[in-house]
Design a protein around this motif. Structure first.
Motif, short mmCIF file in Angstrom:
data_model
loop_
_atom_site.label_atom_id
_atom_site.label_comp_id
_atom_site.label_asym_id
_atom_site.label_seq_id
_atom_site.Cartn_x
_atom_site.Cartn_y
_atom_site.Cartn_z
N VAL A 148 -32.20 44.33 -64.37
CA VAL A 148 -32.48 44.35 -65.81
C VAL A 148 -32.08 42.99 -66.40
CG1 VAL A 148 -30.24 45.32 -66.48
CG2 VAL A 148 -32.22 45.69 -67.93
N THR B 213 -30.67 52.22 -64.95
CA THR B 213 -31.91 51.77 -64.33
C THR B 213 -32.07 52.43 -62.97
OG1 THR B 213 -31.72 49.63 -65.42
CG2 THR B 213 -33.24 49.76 -63.56
N ASN C 189 -38.20 48.30 -59.39
CA ASN C 189 -37.58 48.85 -60.60
C ASN C 189 -38.41 50.02 -61.08
OD1 ASN C 189 -35.57 46.98 -60.64
ND2 ASN C 189 -36.33 45.85 -62.39
N THR D 231 -35.86 52.22 -67.02
CA THR D 231 -34.57 51.90 -67.62
C THR D 231 -34.46 52.63 -68.95
OG1 THR D 231 -34.45 49.71 -66.61
CG2 THR D 231 -33.09 50.08 -68.55
#
Length: 118
Positions: free
Chosen positions: A40, A84, A103, A106
């Protein structure tokens, strides 16, 4: 594989392949640390104060980051916790069995109630 958060580069997930050590074929060489990437990128007025890595199994993790939000006069404004979801996968582009990170989502919570994550 062992996973952890880098002390030198806060917020960066790292991995160590310990299979050679476990099999006794490491010849005294320490395992190489593989950087998996940042999870992040916080705004400039967020100050990282703590972080935690929670394994969800099968190369999936939840990274919890605790930030203090500082106003333009360098005063405390708020406390934010960012969760996340990440997944570590083998990279097809790297012949040496490199790793990359995917990813997922989040979520940020503005709260003073969460102090740690187990």
């Amino acid at each position: 594989m062992w996973f952890g958060i880098s002390a030198r580069r806060p917020g960066e997930l790292c991995a160590l392949d310990l299979s050679a050590v476990a099999s006794g074929s490491s010849c005294g060489e320490p395992p190489a640390v593989r950087r998996v990437g940042l999870d992040v990128d916080p705004p400039g007025n967020w100050v990282l104060i703590n972080e935690a890595l929670v394994s969800l199994g099968s190369g999936r993790f939840c990274i919890a980051k605790f930030f203090d939000v500082i106003d333009e006069w360098d005063d405390y404004e708020a406390h934010v916790v960012a969760f996340t979801g990440v997944e570590v996968v083998r990279s097809d582009e790297d012949e040496e069995g490199g790793l990359s990170m995917v990813n997922h989502k989040t979520e940020c919570l503005l709260t003073d109630d969460i102090e740690c994550v187990l």
